[in-house]
Motif scaffolding. Structure first.
Motif, PDB file in Angstrom:
ATOM      1  N   ILE A   1      -1.111   0.691  -0.224  1.00 27.90           N
ATOM      2  CA  ILE A   1       0.075   1.565  -0.279  1.00 27.90           C
ATOM      3  C   ILE A   1      -0.286   3.074  -0.442  1.00 27.90           C
ATOM      4  O   ILE A   1      -0.714   3.602  -1.551  1.00 27.90           O
ATOM      5  N   ASP A   2      -0.102   3.847   0.569  1.00 30.88           N
ATOM      6  CA  ASP A   2      -0.631   5.341   0.617  1.00 30.88           C
ATOM      7  C   ASP A   2       0.534   6.009  -0.053  1.00 30.88           C
ATOM      8  O   ASP A   2       1.606   6.114   0.640  1.00 30.88           O
ATOM      9  N   LEU A   3       0.392   6.645  -1.058  1.00 28.11           N
ATOM     10  CA  LEU A   3       1.574   7.592  -1.931  1.00 28.11           C
ATOM     11  C   LEU A   3       1.369   8.901  -1.468  1.00 28.11           C
ATOM     12  O   LEU A   3       2.277   9.682  -2.434  1.00 28.11           O
ATOM     13  N   ALA A   4       0.426   9.368  -0.707  1.00 28.51           N
ATOM     14  CA  ALA A   4       0.066  10.873  -0.599  1.00 28.51           C
ATOM     15  C   ALA A   4       1.394  11.556  -0.208  1.00 28.51           C
ATOM     16  O   ALA A   4       1.816  12.842  -0.722  1.00 28.51           O
ATOM     17  N   GLY A   5       2.358  11.118   0.474  1.00 30.97           N
ATOM     18  CA  GLY A   5       3.674  11.713   0.764  1.00 30.97           C
ATOM     19  C   GLY A   5       4.906  11.588  -0.142  1.00 30.97           C
ATOM     20  O   GLY A   5       6.090  12.010   0.254  1.00 30.97           O
ATOM     21  N   MET A   6       4.655  10.761  -1.132  1.00 27.40           N
ATOM     22  CA  MET A   6       5.759  10.299  -2.025  1.00 27.40           C
ATOM     23  C   MET A   6       6.056  11.794  -2.991  1.00 27.40           C
ATOM     24  O   MET A   6       5.160  12.116  -3.548  1.00 27.40           O
ATOM     25  N   GLU A   7       7.107  11.964  -2.952  1.00 31.59           N
ATOM     26  CA  GLU A   7       7.710  13.114  -3.558  1.00 31.59           C
ATOM     27  C   GLU A   7       8.134  12.824  -5.063  1.00 31.59           C
ATOM     28  O   GLU A   7       8.101  13.776  -5.986  1.00 31.59           O
ATOM     29  N   PHE A   8       8.636  11.561  -5.245  1.00 37.91           N
ATOM     30  CA  PHE A   8       9.511  11.383  -6.425  1.00 37.91           C
ATOM     31  C   PHE A   8       9.236   9.693  -6.722  1.00 37.91           C
ATOM     32  O   PHE A   8       9.489   9.054  -5.775  1.00 37.91           O
ATOM     33  N   CYS A   9       9.171   9.194  -8.023  1.00 30.73           N
ATOM     34  CA  CYS A   9       9.166   7.910  -8.051  1.00 30.73           C
ATOM     35  C   CYS A   9       9.689   7.397  -9.422  1.00 30.73           C
ATOM     36  O   CYS A   9       9.455   8.327 -10.535  1.00 30.73           O
ATOM     37  N   ASP A  10      11.001   6.980  -9.527  1.00 30.10           N
ATOM     38  CA  ASP A  10      11.554   6.442 -10.700  1.00 30.10           C
ATOM     39  C   ASP A  10      11.022   4.975 -11.215  1.00 30.10           C
ATOM     40  O   ASP A  10      10.372   4.399 -10.474  1.00 30.10           O
ATOM     41  N   SER A  11      11.579   4.537 -12.206  1.00 27.78           N
ATOM     42  CA  SER A  11      11.420   3.276 -12.857  1.00 27.78           C
ATOM     43  C   SER A  11      11.513   2.083 -11.534  1.00 27.78           C
ATOM     44  O   SER A  11      10.895   1.211 -11.583  1.00 27.78           O
ATOM     45  N   THR A  12      12.754   2.205 -10.823  1.00 28.51           N
ATOM     46  CA  THR A  12      12.812   1.270  -9.806  1.00 28.51           C
ATOM     47  C   THR A  12      11.877   1.366  -8.731  1.00 28.51           C
ATOM     48  O   THR A  12      11.298   0.393  -8.296  1.00 28.51           O
ATOM     49  N   GLY A  13      11.081   2.332  -8.526  1.00 24.26           N
ATOM     50  CA  GLY A  13      10.389   2.899  -7.724  1.00 24.26           C
ATOM     51  C   GLY A  13       8.993   2.140  -8.023  1.00 24.26           C
ATOM     52  O   GLY A  13       8.126   1.222  -7.476  1.00 24.26           O
ATOM     53  N   ILE A  14       8.586   2.016  -9.349  1.00 25.91           N
ATOM     54  CA  ILE A  14       7.518   1.453  -9.933  1.00 25.91           C
ATOM     55  C   ILE A  14       7.651  -0.023  -9.790  1.00 25.91           C
ATOM     56  O   ILE A  14       6.738  -0.872  -9.627  1.00 25.91           O
ATOM     57  N   THR A  15       9.118  -0.406 -10.050  1.00 26.71           N
ATOM     58  CA  THR A  15       9.316  -1.839  -9.971  1.00 26.71           C
ATOM     59  C   THR A  15       8.927  -2.453  -8.647  1.00 26.71           C
ATOM     60  O   THR A  15       8.588  -3.467  -8.212  1.00 26.71           O
ATOM     61  N   ALA A  16       9.509  -1.797  -7.556  1.00 25.41           N
ATOM     62  CA  ALA A  16       9.043  -1.911  -6.124  1.00 25.41           C
ATOM     63  C   ALA A  16       7.414  -1.986  -6.033  1.00 25.41           C
ATOM     64  O   ALA A  16       7.103  -2.916  -5.035  1.00 25.41           O
ATOM     65  N   LEU A  17       6.746  -1.135  -6.653  1.00 24.62           N
ATOM     66  CA  LEU A  17       5.207  -1.277  -6.438  1.00 24.62           C
ATOM     67  C   LEU A  17       4.908  -2.558  -6.921  1.00 24.62           C
ATOM     68  O   LEU A  17       4.107  -3.224  -6.361  1.00 24.62           O
ATOM     69  N   LEU A  18       5.399  -3.075  -8.052  1.00 23.96           N
ATOM     70  CA  LEU A  18       4.907  -4.330  -8.751  1.00 23.96           C
ATOM     71  C   LEU A  18       5.297  -5.339  -7.819  1.00 23.96           C
ATOM     72  O   LEU A  18       4.710  -6.456  -7.703  1.00 23.96           O
ATOM     73  N   ALA A  19       6.556  -5.461  -6.979  1.00 21.82           N
ATOM     74  CA  ALA A  19       6.986  -6.359  -6.094  1.00 21.82           C
ATOM     75  C   ALA A  19       5.875  -6.587  -5.006  1.00 21.82           C
ATOM     76  O   ALA A  19       5.718  -7.653  -4.421  1.00 21.82           O
ATOM     77  N   ALA A  20       5.544  -5.353  -4.521  1.00 23.16           N
ATOM     78  CA  ALA A  20       4.379  -5.319  -3.449  1.00 23.16           C
ATOM     79  C   ALA A  20       3.189  -5.950  -3.924  1.00 23.16           C
ATOM     80  O   ALA A  20       2.607  -6.781  -3.330  1.00 23.16           O
ATOM     81  N   ARG A  21       2.831  -5.819  -5.134  1.00 21.44           N
ATOM     82  CA  ARG A  21       1.670  -6.407  -5.758  1.00 21.44           C
ATOM     83  C   ARG A  21       1.780  -7.799  -5.812  1.00 21.44           C
ATOM     84  O   ARG A  21       1.185  -8.621  -5.494  1.00 21.44           O
ATOM     85  N   ASN A  22       3.041  -8.285  -6.107  1.00 20.84           N
ATOM     86  CA  ASN A  22       3.372  -9.901  -6.429  1.00 20.84           C
ATOM     87  C   ASN A  22       3.303 -10.454  -4.820  1.00 20.84           C
ATOM     88  O   ASN A  22       3.005 -11.623  -4.705  1.00 20.84           O
ATOM     89  N   HIS A  23       3.930  -9.713  -3.920  1.00 23.11           N
ATOM     90  CA  HIS A  23       3.707 -10.272  -2.306  1.00 23.11           C
ATOM     91  C   HIS A  23       2.472 -10.341  -2.152  1.00 23.11           C
ATOM     92  O   HIS A  23       2.015 -11.172  -1.567  1.00 23.11           O
ATOM     93  N   ALA A  24       1.736  -9.265  -2.383  1.00 23.03           N
ATOM     94  CA  ALA A  24      -0.138  -9.681  -2.075  1.00 23.03           C
ATOM     95  C   ALA A  24      -0.671 -10.747  -2.755  1.00 23.03           C
ATOM     96  O   ALA A  24      -1.395 -11.551  -2.159  1.00 23.03           O
ATOM     97  N   LEU A  25      -0.190 -10.748  -4.091  1.00 23.49           N
ATOM     98  CA  LEU A  25      -0.953 -11.852  -4.826  1.00 23.49           C
ATOM     99  C   LEU A  25      -0.302 -13.283  -4.296  1.00 23.49           C
ATOM    100  O   LEU A  25      -1.249 -14.120  -4.494  1.00 23.49           O
ATOM    101  N   ALA A  26       0.702 -13.388  -3.944  1.00 28.27           N
ATOM    102  CA  ALA A  26       1.208 -14.616  -3.463  1.00 28.27           C
ATOM    103  C   ALA A  26       0.539 -15.075  -2.333  1.00 28.27           C
ATOM    104  O   ALA A  26       0.443 -16.234  -1.850  1.00 28.27           O
ATOM    105  N   ALA A  27       0.133 -14.094  -1.468  1.00 26.75           N
ATOM    106  CA  ALA A  27      -0.766 -14.127  -0.277  1.00 26.75           C
ATOM    107  C   ALA A  27      -1.907 -14.702  -0.518  1.00 26.75           C
ATOM    108  O   ALA A  27      -2.871 -14.891   0.604  1.00 26.75           O
ATOM    109  N   GLY A  28      -2.485 -14.397  -1.527  1.00 27.51           N
ATOM    110  CA  GLY A  28      -3.938 -14.128  -1.858  1.00 27.51           C
ATOM    111  C   GLY A  28      -4.744 -12.932  -1.503  1.00 27.51           C
ATOM    112  O   GLY A  28      -6.003 -13.001  -1.426  1.00 27.51           O
ATOM    113  N   ALA A  29      -3.900 -12.152  -1.251  1.00 30.61           N
ATOM    114  CA  ALA A  29      -4.531 -10.796  -0.874  1.00 30.61           C
ATOM    115  C   ALA A  29      -4.637  -9.833  -1.992  1.00 30.61           C
ATOM    116  O   ALA A  29      -4.119 -10.063  -3.120  1.00 30.61           O
ATOM    117  N   GLY A  30      -5.327  -8.721  -1.679  1.00 30.27           N
ATOM    118  CA  GLY A  30      -5.504  -7.727  -2.812  1.00 30.27           C
ATOM    119  C   GLY A  30      -4.453  -6.624  -2.385  1.00 30.27           C
ATOM    120  O   GLY A  30      -3.714  -6.726  -1.433  1.00 30.27           O
TER     121      GLY A  30
END
Length: 129
Positions: free
Chosen positions: A51-80
């Protein structure tokens, strides 16, 4: 009138797997867009989601939670998963809440998608205290 917040998510493939380029605000109003995109993103066990965040201008706690959801999605697939080009203010938040120990952080997407060294290499901008 409050301006409409925007989030742009661009998906491309690298040698290591999919790269999601995030631009704009990742917050309460837009985090659902990332979650929706993740639901359509196939991952394999040998892939690394970047996840390339170079263009991200702002991130709140909900955004952090979405990044954790991305992590969970990757881990569920056995991916990094790796975050690249994390803005300094977000890097600080990740450090404060201990998520710099959960995500592999890279200074650039080129480093995150390198096939030479798949191990975690800390982003030199990660705060140390």
């Amino acid at each position: 009138m409050t301006p409409t917040k925007t989030l742009t998510i661009t998906v491309r493939q690298a040698a290591t797997g999919p790269v999601l380029e995030i631009a704009g605000d990742l917050d309460y109003d837009t985090a659902g867009d990332l979650r929706t995109r993740l639901g359509t993103l196939p991952l394999t066990a040998d892939a690394r989601l970047v996840i390339d965040l170079a263009g991200m201008e702002f991130c709140d706690s909900t955004g952090i939670t979405a990044l954790l959801a991305a992590r969970n999605h990757a881990l569920a697939a056995g991916a990094g998963i790796a975050l690249s080009a994390v803005p300094e203010h977000t890097c600080r938040v990740l450090h404060l809440v201990g998520l710099d120990q959960v995500f592999a952080l890279y200074a650039s997407t080129a480093e995150a998608t390198s096939t030479e060294d798949p191990d975690r290499r800390p982003d030199p901008r990660t705060p140390t205290g």
